[in-house]
Design a protein around this motif. Structure first.
Motif, PDB file in Angstrom:
ATOM      1  N   LEU A 130       5.854   5.844   4.601  1.00 37.13           N
ATOM      2  CA  LEU A 130       7.123   6.365   3.870  1.00 37.13           C
ATOM      3  C   LEU A 130       8.483   5.609   4.087  1.00 37.13           C
ATOM      4  N   SER A 131       8.347   5.209   5.448  1.00 40.53           N
ATOM      5  CA  SER A 131       9.813   4.688   5.741  1.00 40.53           C
ATOM      6  C   SER A 131       9.779   3.233   5.323  1.00 40.53           C
ATOM      7  N   LEU A 132       8.531   2.556   5.293  1.00 36.68           N
ATOM      8  CA  LEU A 132       8.358   1.194   4.880  1.00 36.68           C
ATOM      9  C   LEU A 132       8.921   1.161   3.243  1.00 36.68           C
ATOM     10  N   CYS A 133       8.624   1.929   2.710  1.00 33.90           N
ATOM     11  CA  CYS A 133       9.083   2.068   1.102  1.00 33.90           C
ATOM     12  C   CYS A 133      10.532   2.187   1.197  1.00 33.90           C
ATOM     13  N   GLU A 134      11.165   2.925   2.018  1.00 30.92           N
ATOM     14  CA  GLU A 134      12.638   3.232   2.114  1.00 30.92           C
ATOM     15  C   GLU A 134      13.279   2.182   2.591  1.00 30.92           C
ATOM     16  N   ALA A 135      12.710   1.230   3.624  1.00 23.21           N
ATOM     17  CA  ALA A 135      13.387   0.277   4.542  1.00 23.21           C
ATOM     18  C   ALA A 135      12.502  -1.017   4.286  1.00 23.21           C
ATOM     19  N   GLU A 136      12.075  -1.442   3.053  1.00 22.04           N
ATOM     20  CA  GLU A 136      10.998  -2.567   2.845  1.00 22.04           C
ATOM     21  C   GLU A 136      11.693  -3.701   3.080  1.00 22.04           C
ATOM     22  N   THR A 137      12.901  -3.918   2.576  1.00 21.18           N
ATOM     23  CA  THR A 137      13.661  -5.124   2.531  1.00 21.18           C
ATOM     24  C   THR A 137      13.906  -5.767   4.167  1.00 21.18           C
ATOM     25  N   GLY A 138      14.540  -4.865   4.995  1.00 23.07           N
ATOM     26  CA  GLY A 138      14.978  -5.201   6.279  1.00 23.07           C
ATOM     27  C   GLY A 138      13.714  -5.542   7.129  1.00 23.07           C
ATOM     28  N   ALA A 139      12.702  -4.730   7.084  1.00 22.90           N
ATOM     29  CA  ALA A 139      11.290  -5.008   8.005  1.00 22.90           C
ATOM     30  C   ALA A 139      10.893  -6.287   7.479  1.00 22.90           C
ATOM     31  N   ASN A 191       0.830  -1.384   0.053  1.00 20.22           N
ATOM     32  CA  ASN A 191       0.011   0.047   0.209  1.00 20.22           C
ATOM     33  C   ASN A 191       0.706   1.193  -0.264  1.00 20.22           C
ATOM     34  N   ALA A 192       1.880   1.192   0.856  1.00 19.82           N
ATOM     35  CA  ALA A 192       2.834   2.424   0.890  1.00 19.82           C
ATOM     36  C   ALA A 192       3.507   2.795  -0.499  1.00 19.82           C
ATOM     37  N   THR A 193       4.071   1.417  -1.164  1.00 18.95           N
ATOM     38  CA  THR A 193       4.665   1.562  -2.469  1.00 18.95           C
ATOM     39  C   THR A 193       3.929   2.324  -3.390  1.00 18.95           C
ATOM     40  N   GLU A 194       2.474   1.904  -3.440  1.00 18.11           N
ATOM     41  CA  GLU A 194       1.640   2.287  -4.342  1.00 18.11           C
ATOM     42  C   GLU A 194       1.219   3.753  -4.327  1.00 18.11           C
ATOM     43  N   ARG A 195       1.285   4.154  -2.946  1.00 19.59           N
ATOM     44  CA  ARG A 195       0.868   5.438  -2.466  1.00 19.59           C
ATOM     45  C   ARG A 195       2.383   6.372  -2.528  1.00 19.59           C
ATOM     46  N   LYS A 196       3.185   6.003  -2.568  1.00 18.40           N
ATOM     47  CA  LYS A 196       4.660   6.762  -2.319  1.00 18.40           C
ATOM     48  C   LYS A 196       4.484   8.243  -2.635  1.00 18.40           C
TER      49      LYS A 196
END
Length: 565
Positions: A342-351, A184-189
């Motif tokens: 927005l931080s989920l988009c930037e730190a997607e892989t780690g989380a 959802n965050a990626t789609e709404r970045k």
């Protein structure tokens, strides 16, 4: 256990009240006397099907009431709480069912109306009826795994499996929610970037709009205060009032100084003095009012510039609230939410990697706990199979073999109880293959098989009252004695009833009720139940041995059976 049973206008029963004790009770009587009617009445009050033919021919309504005394820890109390039925663990529990000839049946628990389905749900936890056409929950495969687990004594393994399943479900839900949030965050970045930029420029504070509204209210009150002070000051500072009062004061002074005024008219002189004093007081009060009015001016709190700034800020906050679909006071929280997304988009892989690793660890823990449970469960199944087989041979069911079949649980099903379902199966004849318990077609065999299962599963199940309907059908001698011995054994920690034609079974009971038909006035034939004393019991068992003509030999044989029990 059942402590009292009341039946009214039910088939051949006109009025029947029974007080029930602990242990093993045998119900005997000639064929057709009405023993099955009592069983039908119990089935009705336990939530069974309602049939209008149950209503006595000369009555409009039948009713059955059963009162139970239960331990405070009995599972039925928790069931009643879930069903929102009021009941006290310190009191007895009463089930009642009424059946009208021309209307619907009604069900009650502790005089509270409930559905027949609710009555059945509660009833199956109180009484198990093992008859020639049913064997209560034993015939339902859905109950078999629970019975097996109770027999196997694997509470620790079961609890570990359930706990690890809950942990796995939580980890899986967290991972799924995080994946959905990242998508959802990626789609709404782009929108999130815009929202964060706009809101950071606005820099809203938590609850800022409410604070500004309170400040605006104060400033608006201050504006009204200033207007009132100015208006009052303007009015009392007018020179005309002061000049007029001074002129009046001088005139009053000339009046009271006129020579001979008192001699001319004493009352006029007094009024002139009073008027002069009054005018003097008004002048003094006016001076004080002007002084106080000047003092009020220092409390002028009105700040037009501040009010204008607040109005502008509120306008900006409300505009942003409409734009970002939030309450004005929640804009700071909206900003933080957008930053987190927005931080989920930037730190997607780690989380996500961390969430997936947690889920895999939880899956491994559940897998180990479920495997441990499976091993313990299968070990218990072997012991249960041997225990049941040991009980079957004395009951003239030695050719019947028993096995516990395990089926894996399909994908998507709950694993709280492990990786498999369990079902009891039988092979009624050598080489015929194993199948459902329902393939035991003979009514007597079904009742005896149920007895064997209950003996093997002595401590499994929650029902404290067991009823067996003619488990002795088609057998006698040693087999009937074995049935009686097992019923007596079960009654050590349960209440057991047996409808029987066997003197061996009846003699094993702690008490005996005789069911018979009798003529009662205009009512015609009715079914009556009598608890037998020792002498009556001897005669009844002798009748069961010899038939309608009771011989001394039959009495002697009956006496031996009672002594042996």
């Amino acid at each position: 256990m059942i402590v009292a049973l009341s039946i009214r206008s039910f088939v051949l029963i006109d009025r029947l009240d029974l007080e029930v004790g602990q242990g093993f009770t045998a119900l005997t009587g000639e064929t057709g006397a009405g023993k099955s009617i009592i069983l039908d009445a119990l089935g009705l009050v336990l939530g069974g099907p309602a049939n209008r033919r149950f209503v006595r021919h000369d009555e409009d309504q039948a009713s059955v009431t059963a009162e139970f005394a239960l331990q405070a820890g009995h599972a039925v109390w928790d069931e009643l709480e879930e069903l929102d039925v009021g009941a006290s663990r310190e009191e007895t529990l009463t089930l009642r069912r009424t059946l009208s000839r021309n209307g619907p049946s009604r069900a009650f628990i502790n005089d509270q109306p409930v559905s027949a389905a609710t009555l059945e749900t509660v009833g199956e936890k109180l009484v198990e009826i093992h008859g020639q056409h049913s064997a209560s929950g034993l015939m339902r495969p859905s109950t078999h795994r629970g019975l097996l687990d109770a027999f196997s004594g694997i509470d620790v393994e079961l609890q570990n499996c359930r706990a690890s399943w809950v942990a796995l479900a939580e980890a899986r839900e967290h991972r799924q929610n995080l994946e959905a949030a990242v998508r959802n965050a990626t789609e709404r970045k782009d929108w999130l970037l815009f929202a964060v930029s706009e809101l950071e420029k606005l820099a809203p504070e938590p609850g800022e709009a409410s604070t500004l509204l309170a400040q605006r209210a104060v400033l608006m009150q201050a504006e009204r205060l200033t207007e009132a002070i100015q208006e009052m000051d303007s009015a009392i500072s007018t020179r005309t009032i002061e000049e007029t009062l001074s002129k009046a004061a001088r005139a009053a002074e000339r009046l009271i100084r006129i020579e001979g005024l008192e001699a001319l008219d004493e009352g006029l002189a007094k009024q002139a003095h009073a008027a002069s004093d009054a005018i003097e007081r008004v002048l003094i009060e006016l001076t004080e009012a002007q002084s106080l009015s000047n003092g009020l001016k220092i409390h002028d709190l009105h700040d037009a510039a501040a009010l204008e700034r607040i109005e502008a800020r509120l306008l900006a906050l409300r505009g942003a609230a409409r734009k970002f679909e939030a309450e004005p006071d929640m804009l700071a929280e909206t900003l933080e939410t957008c930053r987190e997304a927005l931080s989920l988009c930037e730190a997607e892989t780690g989380a996500l990697d961390e969430a997936r690793a947690r889920e895999q660890a939880a899956l491994k823990a559940w897998d180990m706990a479920a495997d441990t449970l499976s091993v313990a469960r299968r070990s218990g199944a072997h012991r249960l199979e041997r225990a049941i087989m040991k009980e079957l041979k004395p009951l003239h069911l030695g050719r019947v073999k028993v096995a516990v079949r395990f089926d894996p649980i399909g994908e998507g099903e709950s694993g709280a109880n492990g990786k498999e379902r369990a079902e009891f199966e039988v092979e009624t004849n050598p080489g015929s293959g194993f199948g459902s318990l329902r393939q035991i077609a003979s009514g007597g065999e079904l009742a005896r098989f149920s007895l064997a299962l209950k003996c093997a599963l002595a401590h499994a199940g929650v029902a404290q009252t067991l009823i067996f309907d003619e488990a002795d059908q088609g057998v006698g001698g040693a087999v009937a004695a074995a049935i009686g011995e097992r019923l007596q054994r079960l009654s050590k920690d349960r209440q057991v009833f047996a409808i029987t034609h066997s003197p061996q079974v009846a003699s094993s009971a702690h008490r005996q009720w005789r069911v018979r038909k009798q003529e009662v006035g205009k009512s015609g034939l009715v079914t009556a139940v009598h608890q037998l004393d020792d002498g009556q019991r001897l005669e009844e068992i002798a009748r069961m041995l010899s038939g309608s003509s009771i011989t001394d030999e039959a009495r002697a044989a009956a006496s031996k059976l009672l002594e042996a029990a």
